[in-house]
Design a protein around this motif. Structure first.
Motif: not given
Length: 317
Positions: A205-221
């Motif tokens: 629950e403590w991961l918001a949608d924008d957090d998941r997007l930022h993590l996905a961006a870091a993973a892509d990078r």
């Protein structure tokens, strides 16, 4: 044991001592330890009252990037650059993060460069929850690694350019160093990408949608950097082979010149050695023109042998 703590509540940021940061009703409580294993275990097990499996994971000697789910909590290991001296086989320092609700524990054995800019973001009020914090750490790590990977590629480009300009011998050490660095970074970036992707998909629950997007961006990078490092490693191997071939070719050319010179002087050595003997019976030894005749014979022999090798195109091989 050294460390720091932050508490974020209703947009306000406070920096208490480590013990006071525990059990706070806040949107974010971040406790970072910069210590050795034994002292961290004592504090995490005593003051923080974490479970032993979590303590073991946070204080492990050797870690690879990964992400594990502990019920509603998550344990994340990441790797980033450090200002402290590191080994060639382990060029990145680790940070271990345990997030549960609004509380985040992080432990690093080396001073991680990404921590300072993240602290600045917390103090400026731009990080409000654990998702923001972990995403900020991941982004700070990848932003710092990206120029380093690009520099390795540029270094290899320079090596390839110098090869085309026939300046190969000074480049072998540089190519080897570039290849070793690429291998060391690639070793951690592939699992780090997988860890960030897994973290972005955790059902917490403590991961918001924008957090998941930022993590996905870091993973892509991280994935892009890992692919670039793989390309650098392959290019470095091919460049090293090219340098080896050029070195062998140059040695062959020099050996050929030495062989031709030996073939030219071999009969000349025989003739001069023969007439240099202090014995009776040498042809025309007492004639006044004998020296001129032998000198002309030597020059003619050298000219004929050289012309033969030139005609056979030996010097063009």
């Amino acid at each position: 044991m050294s460390g720091f703590a932050y508490i974020v509540r209703d947009g306000n940021v406070a920096q208490p001592i480590l013990k006071e940061a525990l059990g706070q009703d806040a949107s974010l409580s971040w406790i970072h330890l910069n210590t050795n294993d034994e002292r961290a275990q004592l504090w995490l097990g005593g003051e923080a009252k974490l479970a032993q499996p979590v303590i073991d994971a946070l204080t492990a000697m050797e870690t690879r990037p990964r992400c594990d789910l502990f019920g509603p909590a998550a344990l994340v290991n990441l790797r980033g650059m450090s200002s402290e001296a590191l080994g060639d086989s382990d060029p990145l320092a680790s940070i271990r993060i345990y997030a549960h609700g609004g509380c985040v524990f992080s432990v690093s054995r080396k001073q991680l460069n990404a921590i300072q800019p993240v602290r600045k973001q917390v103090e400026d009020g731009r990080i409000l929850d654990p998702g923001d914090l972990i995403a900020a750490i991941a982004q700070a790590i990848t932003e710092e690694l990206d120029p380093m990977v690009a520099e390795l590629g540029d270094s290899l480009d320079d090596c390839e350019e110098h090869i085309s300009q026939h300046r190969a011998f000074d480049l072998r050490r540089l190519v080897n160093e570039t290849r070793v660095k690429a291998i060391g970074l690639r070793r951690f970036l592939y699992p780090q990408r997988a860890a960030l992707e897994k973290l972005a998909g955790l059902p917490v629950e403590w991961l918001a949608d924008d957090d998941r997007l930022h993590l996905a961006a870091a993973a892509d990078r991280a994935a892009r950097m890992a692919e670039e490092l793989e390309s650098i490693r392959e290019r470095a191997a091919l460049t090293h082979e090219t340098l080896t071939d050029l070195r062998a070719e140059l040695i062959d050319q020099r050996s050929l010149v030495i062989a031709v010179a030996a073939m030219v002087f071999l009969p000349l050595t025989f003739i001069t050695g023969l007439y240099g003997m202090n014995v009776e019976g040498l042809w025309f030894a007492k004639e006044p023109w004998a020296f001129d005749a032998i000198a002309i014979l030597c020059l003619a022999t050298a000219f004929v042998i050289t012309a033969y090798f030139v005609g056979r195109h030996w010097f063009e091989r």
